[in-house]
Design an enzyme around this catalytic site. Structure first.
Site, PDB file in Angstrom:
ATOM      1  N   ARG A  81      -8.728 -17.944  -5.629  1.00  0.00           N
ATOM      2  CA  ARG A  81      -7.564 -17.231  -5.100  1.00  0.00           C
ATOM      3  C   ARG A  81      -7.643 -17.118  -3.575  1.00  0.00           C
ATOM      4  NH1 ARG A  81      -6.272 -11.583  -7.852  1.00  0.00           N
ATOM      5  NH2 ARG A  81      -8.004 -10.951  -6.516  1.00  0.00           N
ATOM      6  N   LYS A 183      -3.386 -12.903  -1.423  1.00  0.00           N
ATOM      7  CA  LYS A 183      -3.944 -11.604  -1.019  1.00  0.00           C
ATOM      8  C   LYS A 183      -4.020 -11.536   0.506  1.00  0.00           C
ATOM      9  CE  LYS A 183      -7.224  -8.539  -3.290  1.00  0.00           C
ATOM     10  NZ  LYS A 183      -6.289  -7.448  -3.559  1.00  0.00           N
ATOM     11  N   GLU A 219       4.988  -5.459  -9.899  1.00  0.00           N
ATOM     12  CA  GLU A 219       3.655  -4.868  -9.947  1.00  0.00           C
ATOM     13  C   GLU A 219       3.655  -3.642  -9.049  1.00  0.00           C
ATOM     14  OE1 GLU A 219       0.440  -7.014  -8.046  1.00  0.00           O
ATOM     15  OE2 GLU A 219       1.822  -8.197  -6.847  1.00  0.00           O
TER      16      GLU A 219
HETATM   17  N1  PLP Z   1      -1.984  -6.782  -7.423  1.00  0.00           N
HETATM   18  C1  PLP Z   1      -2.280  -6.416  -6.176  1.00  0.00           C
HETATM   19  C2  PLP Z   1      -1.172  -6.267  -5.202  1.00  0.00           C
HETATM   20  C3  PLP Z   1      -3.625  -6.176  -5.815  1.00  0.00           C
HETATM   21  O1  PLP Z   1      -3.949  -5.802  -4.580  1.00  0.00           O
HETATM   22  C4  PLP Z   1      -4.629  -6.330  -6.791  1.00  0.00           C
HETATM   23  C5  PLP Z   1      -6.023  -6.133  -6.448  1.00  0.00           C
HETATM   24  O2  PLP Z   1      -6.748  -7.045  -6.228  1.00  0.00           O
HETATM   25  C6  PLP Z   1      -4.259  -6.709  -8.077  1.00  0.00           C
HETATM   26  C7  PLP Z   1      -2.929  -6.925  -8.360  1.00  0.00           C
HETATM   27  C8  PLP Z   1      -5.264  -6.888  -9.140  1.00  0.00           C
HETATM   28  O3  PLP Z   1      -5.941  -8.097  -9.021  1.00  0.00           O
HETATM   29  P1  PLP Z   1      -7.398  -8.300  -9.593  1.00  0.00           P
HETATM   30  O4  PLP Z   1      -7.345  -7.964 -11.027  1.00  0.00           O
HETATM   31  O5  PLP Z   1      -7.701  -9.724  -9.345  1.00  0.00           O
HETATM   32  O6  PLP Z   1      -8.265  -7.377  -8.828  1.00  0.00           O
HETATM   33  C1  COI Z   2      -8.602  -4.587  -5.808  1.00  0.00           C
HETATM   34  O1  COI Z   2      -8.332  -4.125  -6.898  1.00  0.00           O
HETATM   35  O2  COI Z   2      -9.616  -5.226  -5.563  1.00  0.00           O
HETATM   36  C2  COI Z   2      -7.688  -4.418  -4.696  1.00  0.00           C
HETATM   37  O3  COI Z   2      -7.767  -5.158  -3.766  1.00  0.00           O
HETATM   38  C3  COI Z   2      -6.740  -3.333  -4.712  1.00  0.00           C
HETATM   39  C4  COI Z   2      -6.774  -2.634  -3.414  1.00  0.00           C
HETATM   40  C5  COI Z   2      -5.421  -2.144  -3.145  1.00  0.00           C
HETATM   41  C6  COI Z   2      -7.838  -1.599  -3.367  1.00  0.00           C
END
Ligand code: PLP
Ligand code: COI
Length: 340
Positions: A81, A183, A219
């Site tokens: 990612r 991200k 989301e």
């Molecule tokens: N959506 C957003 C906007 C996020 O910042 C995060 C955090 O990483 C997620 C979703 C969840 O992603 P993940 O499960 O890969 O941490």
């Molecule tokens: C994560 O879950 O790793 C994120 O980046 C979310 C963040 C807004 C703390």
């Protein structure tokens, strides 16, 4: 030996730990990188990150398992990612094998900061990259820094798995065909006004709808969303402008293969919100956090699972995922990386 911290009461916050990883990109190549105990950065006043927000990041965690091992969860997907984020932001990719090794080396160098099994805390790992050389015309920087910091954290939402109230947002976090699916730091900068406003009004998070039509649920500011239908199906929004959450993708597989649930990844119309029996957020920081109430411009949509505790389906999903992460349940091949 773990540090003597009050693990059970840690906030989701930053503290300086022993080492961070740092690598520099210059003249078209990455240096070999090193672990450093310098937790500050000096860069040009005109650095790309400062002028044009050229930065992206990742988030993953390390855990102590039931039998005392230290592990991390699917770092290969975070590396993939981050590659997507870097390519979209015209930043140089840090090679995947080296990326994973750097994460593992950084955890090893901070092993005493990994919270003990059963403490409720975890070690949060934050890899990030930014344009470090000067740019004044709008263009990518020539030089970059890739760093990894780690910090022990407690639950993202106060109260842990206590249901939260969110509001449907009028503002957008991502543009159609924009950067919602990577991200990028800029996605979070533009959510700050809205999260401060939400908190002032008593909401834990903003639930965003699709930026083109404001019809479909996307989301929240920092997590994807899960719904459970009356007949026990797991539903999760599908959209090109949400972040492909690794937790969500893992949960879809856990729901299908471990809990034998039917899963639908599809558009979710905001009119459907009242029909779900459980709603929750999912992400690395949030794990699964239940939503008890959704505020739609003053109209309260009370989720049947209520404000007292997480509903039974999300509870089972959460326990299965954390059981896999903490070594209590056999993980699918390749999900858990043993550090020590
Ligand atoms: N959506 C957003 C906007 C996020 O910042 C995060 C955090 O990483 C997620 C979703 C969840 O992603 P993940 O499960 O890969 O941490
Ligand atoms: C994560 O879950 O790793 C994120 O980046 C979310 C963040 C807004 C703390």
């Amino acid at each position: 030996m773990a540090k003597d911290l009050d693990w059970a009461n840690l906030p989701f916050g930053y503290m300086e730990t022993t080492k961070s990883f740092v690598a520099n990109y210059k003249n078209g190549a990455w240096d070999e990188g090193t672990l450093t105990s310098n937790h500050s950065i000096t860069i040009s006043e005109c650095a790309g990150v400062l002028q044009y927000a050229q930065t992206c990041f990742e988030g993953l965690k390390a855990y102590t398992t039931a039998d005392g091992k230290i592990v991390t969860f699917r770092p290969d997907l975070n590396a993939d990612r981050m590659k997507d984020s870097c390519e979209r932001l015209e930043m140089p990719v840090f090679p995947k094998d080296r990326w994973i090794k750097a994460v593992i080396d950084t955890i090893k160098a901070n092993i005493e900061w990994v919270p003990p099994f059963g403490s409720g805390a975890t070690l949060y790992i934050r890899p990030y990259m930014f344009g470090s050389s000067a740019v004044i015309g709008v263009k990518p920087a020539d030089e970059y820094q890739f760093r990894i910091l780690v910090t022990p954290v407690g639950p993202y939402f106060k109260g842990g798995v206590k249901p939260i109230t969110v509001r449907l947002s009028d503002l957008d976090r991502a543009a159609p065909h924009g950067t919602g699916d990577i991200k990028a730091g800029l996605n979070y900068a533009m959510s700050l006004y809205n999260i401060v406003d939400a908190h002032k009004k008593g909401f834990a998070e903003n639930m965003y709808t699709d930026p083109a039509t404001h019809t479909y649920i996307e989301e929240t500011g920092g997590a994807n969303i899960l719904f459970v239908t009356k007949d026990g199906k797991l539903v999760t929004p599908k959209s090109n402008s949400i972040l492909p959450s690794i937790t969500r993708r893992s949960l879809v597989q856990v729901a299908r293969d471990y809990l034998h649930m039917e899963v639908e990844e599809r558009q979710v119309n905001k009119n459907e919100l009242k029909d779900f029996v459980e709603v929750g957020l999912c992400g690395t920081a949030a794990v699964i956090s239940p939503i008890g109430c959704i505020d739609d411009h003053g109209t309260k949509i009370n989720v049947p699972s209520g404000m007292d505790e997480i509903g039974p389906v999300l509870k089972k999903l959460r326990e299965t995922l954390t059981g896999i992460q903490m070594g209590e349940i056999k993980a699918p091949e390749g999900w858990v990386y043993e550090i020590k």
